[in-house]
Design an enzyme around this catalytic site. Structure first.
Site, mmCIF file in Angstrom:
data_model
loop_
_atom_site.group_PDB
_atom_site.id
_atom_site.type_symbol
_atom_site.label_atom_id
_atom_site.label_comp_id
_atom_site.label_asym_id
_atom_site.label_seq_id
_atom_site.Cartn_x
_atom_site.Cartn_y
_atom_site.Cartn_z
ATOM 1 N N GLU A 122 0.806 -1.214 0.000
ATOM 2 C CA GLU A 122 0.000 0.000 0.000
ATOM 3 C C GLU A 122 0.842 1.269 0.000
ATOM 4 O O GLU A 122 0.503 2.263 -0.648
ATOM 5 C CB GLU A 122 -0.944 0.035 1.207
ATOM 6 N N HIS B 147 -11.361 -3.447 10.605
ATOM 7 C CA HIS B 147 -11.966 -3.192 9.287
ATOM 8 C C HIS B 147 -13.125 -2.196 9.337
ATOM 9 O O HIS B 147 -13.799 -2.015 8.337
ATOM 10 C CB HIS B 147 -12.506 -4.500 8.690
HETATM 11 C C1 TPP Z 1 -2.298 -4.471 4.665
HETATM 12 C C2 TPP Z 1 -3.506 -5.109 4.102
HETATM 13 N N1 TPP Z 1 -3.785 -4.922 2.803
HETATM 14 C C3 TPP Z 1 -4.892 -5.460 2.260
HETATM 15 C C4 TPP Z 1 -5.746 -6.213 3.018
HETATM 16 C C5 TPP Z 1 -6.990 -6.849 2.398
HETATM 17 N N2 TPP Z 1 -6.709 -8.288 2.246
HETATM 18 C C6 TPP Z 1 -7.093 -9.173 3.173
HETATM 19 S S1 TPP Z 1 -6.534 -10.727 2.831
HETATM 20 C C7 TPP Z 1 -5.787 -10.205 1.428
HETATM 21 C C8 TPP Z 1 -5.007 -11.166 0.600
HETATM 22 C C9 TPP Z 1 -3.898 -11.769 1.389
HETATM 23 O O1 TPP Z 1 -3.161 -12.643 0.589
HETATM 24 P P1 TPP Z 1 -2.102 -13.613 1.223
HETATM 25 O O2 TPP Z 1 -1.164 -12.831 2.080
HETATM 26 O O3 TPP Z 1 -1.497 -14.389 0.123
HETATM 27 O O4 TPP Z 1 -2.919 -14.548 2.205
HETATM 28 P P2 TPP Z 1 -4.092 -15.559 1.782
HETATM 29 O O5 TPP Z 1 -5.357 -14.776 1.797
HETATM 30 O O6 TPP Z 1 -3.766 -16.108 0.449
HETATM 31 O O7 TPP Z 1 -4.094 -16.604 2.850
HETATM 32 C C10 TPP Z 1 -6.002 -8.843 1.221
HETATM 33 C C11 TPP Z 1 -5.506 -8.077 0.071
HETATM 34 C C12 TPP Z 1 -5.428 -6.363 4.374
HETATM 35 N N3 TPP Z 1 -6.212 -7.045 5.195
HETATM 36 N N4 TPP Z 1 -4.306 -5.817 4.883
#
Ligand code: TPP
Ligand code: TPP
Ligand code: MG
Ligand code: MG
Lengths: 321, 325, 325, 321
Positions: D57, D127
């Protein structure tokens, strides 16, 4: 004892480091003491408890959160007020929220110390912020000591407090000295009348307390000004202020943050929700959205100063009831 | 470290599997509000890593965090109650799916902010070590998190200060809809190498393989070897979040999903047990999960009067926001 | 890229050197308020890198930024006027030492926040490329910045999207008082490798060496090879900031300082010129710097009535803060 | 034309992408449209202009700043309101400050879009923030549209604006639909009276406009409520509000952010600096320092609701002058 504001902060850190093994300092150049606050502490307490960090503000702020979760009481020093913007998420979204979100399983007793907040003349736009209202908005205990005794007492209270606390030590107050009899913790949410008066209540925050006192002295004879120093902007000592303002019926708030959604707005609203003022209140603040320009004359022009405060007091005092 | 306990590992992956499936049912039934990020398919990682830890060791989880919480030893019933927002939940219903925490078993919490927990865990482990506790920590995160600066800063801090932390990357190929190749320049293990941290890649679908790698790493870490990273390659069997059960997002080819699902950690580990033993464990797990659901649904909802309970650990009280001035 | 222009490189390092020395005088004289972070000793880096760039290329500097601004072609007189806070300065006196910017010569600004500029430059270069401009960018930062997550995120973004950026790390051994070894786990070049970026180490005290490495990298980058990193090893001859002239901080052994100062980029490059040619350039530079100081001090201070000029590019006006309600 | 709030946002993005080549979108999962706002845009405008980003971000926010400096008009989507905490430094210390600090050499026209701000029931503490007062405090244009037409018009204005703008699209408004005749840009700092009334002025922000209208309807006959929607909280349409409140003399502000140093404080203070109210004003907000607990009943209890608003209106209306 003659004490400077800077030394008062150093003394508070030293006393708490000595008193409680769980206290430790974390920050950039804290060993050498580049901010002139932590000087000598590394020699006395060692580099494990006076920890220099890499330039990784987000990680070391969260590291402090974790250490606090595990029972330590970290004090994190920031070299620039705007570094708090950089770690805002780490403080607000984690340190502040953990106790409620875990249903009371933990506490996060961290102190964030910003020596030299506000304008340090000539440091320009990215080094001159005074963002204490941001922390008052999110609900984090926020102290802005005006005097050496309060700098000591509020910092000690911050370190002993069980929730996160931000301590802003305004650049404009760092050189203040005073004779202090007894050093003691200062409770949060307890303001103090720095000067009694009958006509107008002036709330002044941080270094502006001294400007307010000077203006009050100058106006003595014309207008009797009561100067109220809240010491912490969150929690705010509304009862203390109401005691003053119900007498004077006139209110001016002078603070060094931006106007919109600032602490002056909060103070005035909290008062008018409860008390009818004799005349409309006034704010003396930075402008909306202020960015401090570099040139000293411009920098000064953007900060609230004695002239503007004097004008506001005159205006409020003269205003017919 | 002792070797793997095949039955224990199976019990854990099976427990997480069934817990998640029942949780999805409760989402559909409206008992879990806000949905969940199912851990289905990734169970072997939490199970394998946590089996290599001691009860006093610390972990942090993610938004996809139930598996971590359960594998580290939190009570399934109180965990399910938390998801259902009940007073009997781990967090008294204040945290929910993304914040479930049980500090009494070393779970500093799932964490809803991607990449945020690594530095927190590092600080907590360091603090325990300063006090002389012989703990290590494991922090779970996804492939998306390795692009978050705050996590990379934590890598540096942990490596620099030799804090005994195992960084566990669950590489399930996607961050929500973003494939790893579209997001990660270089490699995940290369991120560790940048900070002089050893890194190991492991098949995340095989609970025993994960356990073996984690146990070896934890032993080195506990002995003072400094932090390490494990990249567990895995596949998410279900939606990123249960909202995808309602709104179809198109980003994973069906063949890929089928191939991913073919390597099921529950079966891989289950096949290592004698059929009757497996059936026995399944029955035990079923009873546990049934009881968890029953416990959760029987729990009272928290009293709204306590909505701000624990806002301040210090006991500071906040002014309420209602029209009372 | 054509080969180095020894005289041009010398002129630049000498200009920066004398500019900084005169600026320090002006700090002492109270004409520059707030002090500066002197670039003394590091001149060869800005000179060598910027000589490898075109006028239309973009750069960002640091808190220690005068060298970058001058080497990229900003007018020394208006730069000095900016440091003195005059209306005639590059930024009309609004920016000062840490924010000096001249977009007309591709300087998006010095930047007072360590690690912040890399992603900004990446975005700017990307935008130009989308419009078809054949620009590249160079972003300068110190050894301290490689521990900032925001910069590491920028490495990833630039590498992933193959944005033509040269990341230039000026490794002067310290971040304020913190030695590199105390702050950087792993290596600086390893940070680049983590994101699949080629990285080269160069002697930052030798302007021609820097130029050669930068020119080669810029040529590859401009041709579409993706971003690269150069680590220029250097030494800061003077204080972190002029406040150290007043307050002594004890962190660099005197022998180290002496050894560092022995390899002076101005002399290293100057020795490559015939003595009379060097003297000629010195005289030119002296005249330029004299004129710059005179211009700076003759400039009017900005009118306080314009303190909020340019706060909003859109013309939105902010309510003032004075007691006027 | 029947238009939903969500579709209005999509439409605004599509129209501006079509109108101006310099506009592009940046964010997590914007191609697929996980937020349901950018759906279909990638197909129409291509992945170069609807750019999926890694989870970085801070970098992509600053990337947008750089692109804006170079003449583009980026729109950055954030999936969670608290991600704005994570990029607070990048927005406030850089994007906002560049024009002044460079002495007018540049502009930074970036739009930050947060679809689903405030509580999305069940998403809990990290959130569910609604931090628009933070941006009003630092002086960044901040829009909180209440209706589909405004969602369209304010987002279009944001994209065309030459300074950074944050657009909060409250979760509580995303499902609102209305009949819209003409879609057009909506100017900043121009509020609108959503319902005329004589006794009490209620300022409501974002989705709470609809609650205020419902309450006003309910109270019709007892109290005549005027509902004022500021549409942007910074700049704020003080003239518009004063026109209302000088008539009614009574003021209630209802907004979904924390109380201390919030927009309600700013509005009330700005009014009482200029106008004498008949009775003390009231705020209906989140509590100080609010963290939204997970359980739906607790989550609701922390948000300002119709009951609290009704009580505040009654209180203000009854209060003897
Ligand atoms: C800093 C941040 N950016 C965006 C989000 C929104 N978000 C929640 S889960 C996610 C994807 C996370 O991907 P990954 O780290 O690969 O974990 P996975 O969901 O695949 O287990 C996003 C973009 C967040 N919670 N925190
Ligand atoms: C994000 C951030 N953290 C801290 C500071 C305070 N600070 C200014 S310069 C500096 C040291 C920078 O070191 P380095 O990157 O090595 O550059 P150098 O000063 O050696 O040129 C620090 C800590 C800052 N300006 N920004
Ligand atoms: Mg993933
Ligand atoms: Mg350095």
């Amino acid at each position: 004892m003659r004490l400077s504001y800077r030394r008062a902060l150093t003394r508070a850190l030293a006393d708490e480091l000595a008193r409680d093994e769980s206290v430790f300092l974390l920050g950039e150049d804290v060993r050498v003491g580049a901010s002139m606050i932590t000087s000598g502490l590394c020699r006395r307490f060692g580099p494990e408890r006076v920890r220099d960090t890499p330039l990784s503000e987000q990680a070391f702020t969260s590291f402090a959160t974790g250490a606090a979760l595990a029972g330590m009481r970290p004090v994190v020093e920031f070299q620039i007020p705007s570094l708090l913007f950089l770690v805002f998420e780490q403080i607000v979204n984690h340190a502040h929220k953990f106790p409620l979100m875990t249903g009371g399983q933990c506490a996060v007793p961290v102190t964030y110390l910003v020596p030299g907040s506000g304008s340090r003349t000539g440091w320009a736009g990215q080094h001159s912020d005074h963002p204490y209202p941001l922390f008052a908005h999110v609900g984090i205990v926020t102290a802005v000591p005006a005097t050496p005794a309060d700098a000591y007492g509020l910092l000690v209270s911050a370190i002993r407090h069980d929730d996160p606390v931000v301590v802003f030590a305004p650049a404009g107050a760092l050189d203040v000295r005073e004779d202090v009899e007894r050093l003691a913790p200062v409770p949060f949410g307890r303001g103090v009348v720095r000067r009694a008066g009958d006509d107008v209540t002036v709330v002044a925050v941080g270094h502006l307390v001294h400007d307010a006192l000077a203006v009050a002295d100058e106006l003595a004879g014309q207008v009797s000004v009561e100067v109220f120093d809240p010491r912490t902007v969150y929690p705010f000592d509304l009862d203390g202020l109401l005691a003053s303002v119900t007498r004077t019926g006139r209110l001016v708030v002078c603070d060094d943050a931006n106007r919109s959604c600032g602490i002056a707005a909060e103070i005035i609203t909290s008062v008018v929700e409860r008390v009818r003022l004799a005349v409309p209140p006034r704010r003396v603040t930075r402008p909306d959205g202020a960015v401090l320009p570099f040139a000293p004359g411009l920098d000064r022009a953007v900060q609230p100063g004695r002239e503007a405060l004097t004008a506001a007091i005159h205006h409020v005092a003269k205003d017919p009831t | 470290m002792t070797g793997a306990d095949p039955v224990g590992l199976y019990r854990t992956v099976r427990l997480i599997r069934r817990f998640e499936q029942r949780a999805i049912d409760l989402v559909r039934a409206g008992q879990i509000v806000g949905g969940i990020h199912p851990y289905l398919g990734q169970e072997g990682i939490a199970a394998g890593v946590c089996a290599a830890l001691r009860p006093t060791d610390l972990v942090t989880g993610t938004h996809r965090g139930h598996g971590h919480v359960l594998a580290k030893g939190a009570d399934p019933a109180r965990t399910m109650a938390e998801l259902c927002g009940r007073e009997t939940g781990l967090n008294r219903g204040r945290g929910g799916s993304m914040h479930a925490a049980d500090l009494s078993v070393g779970v500093l919490g799932a964490n809803a902010i991607v990449g945020a927990a690594g530095a927190i865990l590092t600080g907590a482990v360091w603090a325990h070590r300063r006090r002389g506790d012989d703990v290590v920590g494991a922090t779970f995160f996804g492939d998306g998190a390795v692009n978050e600066g705050m996590l990379l800063e934590a890598f540096n801090l942990a490596a620099l200060w030799r804090v005994p932390v195992l960084f566990v990357c669950e590489n399930n190929g996607y961050a929500t809809t973003m494939p790893v190749a579209g997001a990660v320049a270089g490699t995940i293990t290369g991120r560790a190498a940048a900070f002089d941290m050893p890194a190991t890649v492991v098949d995340g679908q095989d609970p025993e393989a994960v356990h073996a790698v984690a146990a070896a790493a934890v032993a080195r870490i506990r002995a003072g070897g400094g932090p390490e990273l494990v990249e567990a390659q895995t596949y998410r069997f279900d939606a990123h979040h249960t909202f995808e059960h309602v709104v179809r997002l198109d980003y994973r080819p069906p063949e890929e999903v089928a191939a991913g699902r073919a390597r099921d950690p529950v079966d891989i580990q289950g096949d290592r047990l004698a059929p009757h033993r497996r059936a026995q464990v399944d029955a035990e797990v079923e009873a546990t999960v049934d009881a968890a659901v029953a416990f959760a649904l029987a729990g009272p909802e928290p009293d709204p009067a306590g909505a701000l309970d624990h806002l301040y650990a210090s006991g500071l009280t906040a002014r309420a926001g209602g029209g009372q001035g």
